[in-house]
Design a protein around this motif. Structure first.
Motif, PDB file in Angstrom:
ATOM      1  N   GLU A  87       0.831  -1.202   0.000  1.00 23.63           N
ATOM      2  CA  GLU A  87       0.000   0.000   0.000  1.00 23.63           C
ATOM      3  C   GLU A  87       0.868   1.255   0.000  1.00 23.63           C
ATOM      4  O   GLU A  87       0.714   2.151  -0.839  1.00 23.63           O
ATOM      5  CB  GLU A  87      -0.936   0.027   1.220  1.00 23.63           C
ATOM      6  CG  GLU A  87      -2.009  -1.031   1.229  1.00 23.63           C
ATOM      7  CD  GLU A  87      -1.483  -2.400   1.644  1.00 23.63           C
ATOM      8  OE1 GLU A  87      -2.238  -3.363   1.552  1.00 23.63           O
ATOM      9  OE2 GLU A  87      -0.310  -2.529   2.038  1.00 23.63           O
ATOM     10  N   LEU A  91       1.359   4.200  -2.899  1.00 24.31           N
ATOM     11  CA  LEU A  91       1.085   5.619  -2.681  1.00 24.31           C
ATOM     12  C   LEU A  91       2.334   6.448  -2.949  1.00 24.31           C
ATOM     13  O   LEU A  91       2.265   7.508  -3.570  1.00 24.31           O
ATOM     14  CB  LEU A  91       0.569   5.838  -1.252  1.00 24.31           C
ATOM     15  CG  LEU A  91      -0.820   5.229  -1.005  1.00 24.31           C
ATOM     16  CD1 LEU A  91      -1.191   5.289   0.468  1.00 24.31           C
ATOM     17  CD2 LEU A  91      -1.878   5.937  -1.859  1.00 24.31           C
ATOM     18  N   ARG A 105      -6.309  10.766  -3.917  1.00 30.81           N
ATOM     19  CA  ARG A 105      -7.259  10.458  -2.852  1.00 30.81           C
ATOM     20  C   ARG A 105      -8.517   9.821  -3.428  1.00 30.81           C
ATOM     21  O   ARG A 105      -9.107   8.936  -2.823  1.00 30.81           O
ATOM     22  CB  ARG A 105      -7.601  11.732  -2.073  1.00 30.81           C
ATOM     23  CG  ARG A 105      -6.460  12.187  -1.163  1.00 30.81           C
ATOM     24  CD  ARG A 105      -6.904  13.282  -0.197  1.00 30.81           C
ATOM     25  NE  ARG A 105      -7.324  14.512  -0.867  1.00 30.81           N
ATOM     26  CZ  ARG A 105      -6.466  15.432  -1.333  1.00 30.81           C
ATOM     27  NH1 ARG A 105      -5.163  15.238  -1.211  1.00 30.81           N
ATOM     28  NH2 ARG A 105      -6.911  16.527  -1.911  1.00 30.81           N
ATOM     29  N   ASP A 108      -8.159   6.169  -3.857  1.00 31.28           N
ATOM     30  CA  ASP A 108      -8.354   5.469  -2.601  1.00 31.28           C
ATOM     31  C   ASP A 108      -9.843   5.308  -2.309  1.00 31.28           C
ATOM     32  O   ASP A 108     -10.314   4.237  -1.952  1.00 31.28           O
ATOM     33  CB  ASP A 108      -7.649   6.247  -1.485  1.00 31.28           C
ATOM     34  CG  ASP A 108      -7.379   5.360  -0.277  1.00 31.28           C
ATOM     35  OD1 ASP A 108      -7.562   4.130  -0.411  1.00 31.28           O
ATOM     36  OD2 ASP A 108      -7.002   5.891   0.771  1.00 31.28           O
ATOM     37  N   ILE A 113      -6.925   1.534  -4.606  1.00 28.89           N
ATOM     38  CA  ILE A 113      -5.688   1.156  -3.912  1.00 28.89           C
ATOM     39  C   ILE A 113      -5.856  -0.257  -3.338  1.00 28.89           C
ATOM     40  O   ILE A 113      -4.980  -1.102  -3.458  1.00 28.89           O
ATOM     41  CB  ILE A 113      -5.365   2.163  -2.775  1.00 28.89           C
ATOM     42  CG1 ILE A 113      -5.274   3.589  -3.317  1.00 28.89           C
ATOM     43  CG2 ILE A 113      -4.093   1.766  -2.056  1.00 28.89           C
ATOM     44  CD1 ILE A 113      -4.107   3.875  -4.222  1.00 28.89           C
TER      45      ILE A 113
END
Lengths: 332, 384
Positions: A87, A91, A105, A108, A113
């Motif tokens: 993860e 990112l 974002r 996500d 993600i």
């Protein structure tokens, strides 16, 4: 002199239970003892490094662990550690390469993600190897990051290592062209070069030695560079070969043993002599099985290194001892 | 020292395998602890005590697989030759073929045409043959299949399952929830929206995400992924149901989980994780098997006494004769005693933090197990 002067990335694999994490940590210390600055990475979420070095669980962030033992001229390199999880790697990758901001974002929020790191096939491995690639081949994108002389990877087990490193293969099924494909190809360039070596850890038992041989064949077939074979957890070698033979054939001299025990001031009963001879027979049997496997390891025709089984377990002091032994044997 | 040694309650293996109410035994644990051998030994012992057993293994050692007649990967249980039928039982064994199991699920869930479309998709091919995760799901899927068949045709009254050697071995416990989150989530909607659909369908968030994905993945990969998700969407619902059924089957009181470990810090830590995770999911946990335990030397000569005596002998030049290597023998004794002490300390540490876990300790054998006699020996040790 090290057997692997060109290696910048040492990948340490091995069957479960052979102690590959211990060997990876010892190798990192050994390299630091040669004055190198080393990054020790783990990718399986086990926090083994933190336990071995007795520090708090590692975040996705390079942390200084310790230094190697200084050499004759008083120089010592450092060991940093990094715990890589998919993860965080994803990112960071998105932040470094795409500067996504709000879109990041949104990815996500849409569960992308999670999809990429848990469900999407092969992506986990690519994210983990991608971060390792970044650490070995630091460039200007990662501003202010430490550069290392060597990276040691506590890698997935032997049965999975080729799949893990063979990023191109994993991605090939998914992406014929595009950014992911070209990044995978760049990573393969490093993994297949002389800057990478894959070491295999084994113990002197049938299955692990078999798997080591299979692993070497698979690595070779995938064009990945095979390093040395580390034989770990070797039994104490207190009895020389003739004594082992005598123990196996039952021709140890009970009366002489008894006399020795008397002389050493032990309160000897018949039972103690019997127990010691029984222990010797059992030990001799196991040593003979080990010897058969040692011959098979030698037959793999790779540089080999041996490390003892440590009765007291592995702490930082023991790691330094193992590191010294690896250095003396030329692994670092 | 002895005061802080907590004895674990004993695990009665024979009572477990003899109990007709035990229908499934699942063995899980870290890699390299002898899980496959334990599963096979339990299955053989149960069969020779009268049960009708099938053992599902993942990756047995070659010679053990040959001895059991399952060296061929054909995803079907085969009778094991050489099992003693005196008590009226028998043993079948099979090795899991992950990809084939996955293919069969797809074929059973979709029309032939749709199934072909899925089987040919590049994403599916990677998914069904990649190791991480898939193997665990498929082991449980196969368990479900064998169980259903056994119920229908009365073929087996005990199924023993070996699980893949990783922490993710318990990932199958997450499968129903993970699939639901995926199916009900926004990601699938996004994927099912046509790549360049009418603008009114593209909410603001959706647009940002699609363009980000296109930049990262490239347009072609994104299209392939959408094709894959669209194709497999129809069978995902079936997956969810199956995962829920298997989960319920595992929670059933006729199932027993055994956690396998070795007396080493890492293996016991993994075992603790498994025990706790099974507890959280209210899975029927039967006990802990500690393999590869060192055997304590008889007598009461302590490690320090033995090592001291060895040094004294060595200094005086005695005890080094090849036919009376007494100093070496004493050092071996000292080493063995210390090893056993360390293992005992580790096990009692586990017992102290998991006081209700029934445990059986299996002594380390000198060689590898690769025939039925070896499995019988392990079975005896398990039941001791």
């Amino acid at each position: 002199m090290s057997d692997w002067p060109k290696a910048r990335l040492h990948v340490v694999t091995g069957k479960g239970g052979t102690g590959k994490s211990t060997v990876a940590a010892a190798l990192a210390l050994a390299l630091a003892g040669r004055g190198k600055n080393v990054l020790l990475c783990e990718v399986e979420g086990r926090q083994g490094i933190a336990r071995m070095f007795d520090v708090d669980p590692l975040p996705f962030e390079e942390r200084r662990l310790t230094s190697g033992l200084p050499d004759a001229r008083g120089r010592a390199g450092t060991v940093h550690a990094l715990h890589i999880d998919p993860e965080s790697a994803l990112l960071e990758y998105l932040a470094l390469y795409y500067k996504l901001g709000r879109a990041g974002r949104a990815l996500d929020r849409f569960g992308i993600i999670e999809f990429a790191t848990t469900i999407a096939p092969g992506v986990r491995d690519v994210l983990l190897t991608g971060k390792i690639y970044e650490a070995v081949d630091r460039n200007a994108r990662n501003k202010g990051a430490t550069t290392y002389d060597a990276v040691v990877l506590d890698a997935p087990p032997t049965g999975r290592i080729v799949q893990f490193l063979n990023v191109s293969e994993q991605v090939a099924g998914l992406a014929k062209v595009g950014p992911i494909r070209s990044q995978a190809d760049t990573m393969m360039g490093l993994f297949r070069s002389a800057r990478t070596v894959v070491h295999l850890v084994t113990v002197l038992e049938e299955m692990p030695v078999q798997e080591t041989g299979d692993g070497i064949a698979e690595l070779t077939a995938a064009d990945l560079p095979v390093g040395g074979v580390v034989t770990n957890l070797v039994r104490p070698q207190d009895l020389p070969a003739p004594a082992l033979a005598a123990a196996r054939s039952g021709s140890l001299d009970a009366a002489a043993v008894r006399a020795d025990l008397d002389r050493a001031g032990l309160d000897v009963g018949d039972a103690l002599v019997e127990d010691l001879l029984g222990l010797a027979r059992d030990h001799a049997d196991r040593r003979e099985l080990e010897e058969t496997q040692r011959v098979r390891v030698a037959g793999l025709e790779r540089p080999t290194y041996e490390l003892p089984r440590l009765t007291g377990g592995v702490d930082l002091g023991a790691l330094h001892d193992l590191a010294r032994s690896l250095r003396e044997q030329g692994m670092a | 020292m002895s005061a802080d040694r907590v004895p674990a309650p004993a695990l009665d293996v024979d009572a477990l395998i003899d109990d007709p109410a035990t229908g499934i035994i699942v063995c899980c644990g870290a890699g390299g602890v002898g899980k496959t051998t334990t599963s096979a030994a339990l299955a053989l012992r149960a069969a020779e005590r009268g049960r009708t057993v099938v053992v599902l293994t993942i990756d047995p050692a070659r010679r053990l697989a040959q001895a059991m007649g399952i060296a061929e990967l054909d995803n079907t249980p085969r009778p094991v030759e050489g099992v003693d039928p005196a008590a009226g039982g028998r043993l079948d064994a099979m090795m899991l073929d992950m990809k084939r199991t996955f293919d069969e699920v797809v074929e059973s869930q979709a029309s032939p045409e749709k199934a072909r479309q899925i089987l040919d998709n590049p994403f599916y091919q990677v998914l069904s043959s990649s190791f991480a995760g898939t193997q665990e799901y498929m082991a449980m899927e196969k368990l479900g299949q064998i169980h259903a068949a056994a119920q229908a045709d009365d073929t087996y009254d005990l199924i023993v399952v070996d699980t893949p050697p990783s922490r993710s071995a318990l990932d199958f416990l997450d499968a129903p929830e993970r699939l639901s989150r995926f199916l009900d989530g926004r990601f699938i909607r996004l994927m099912l929206a046509p790549a360049r659909g009418p603008a009114r369908l593209m909410t603001a968030g959706l647009g940002i995400v699609t363009s980000a994905l296109t930049r990262i993945l490239g347009a072609q990969v994104l299209r392939d992924l959408q094709t894959f998700v669209a194709a497999i969407d129809t069978v995902f619902g079936g997956f969810r149901q199956r995962a829920q059924r298997t989960y319920a089957l595992l929670q059933d009181e006729r199932t027993a989980f055994l956690v396998v470990a070795a007396p080493e810090p890492d293996a016991l830590r993994e075992a603790a994780y498994f025990v706790e995770r099974l507890g959280e999911d209210r899975m029927p946990f039967a006990g802990l098997v500690v393999n590869r335990a060192s055997v304590a030397p008889a007598g009461d000569l302590s490690a320090d006494e033995a090592a001291g005596a060895a040094d004294r002998l060595q200094r005086s030049g005695a005890g080094v004769d090849d036919h009376a290597p007494t100093a070496g023998l004493l050092r071996l004794h000292a080493d063995q005693v210390r090893l056993v002490e360390r293992e005992t300390r580790l096990r009692s540490g586990f017992a102290a933090s998991h006081p209700h876990v029934a445990t059986t300790v299996v002594a380390a054998l000198a060689g590898d197990v690769h025939d039925l006699d070896g499995l019988r020996r392990v079975g005896d040790l398990l039941a001791e």
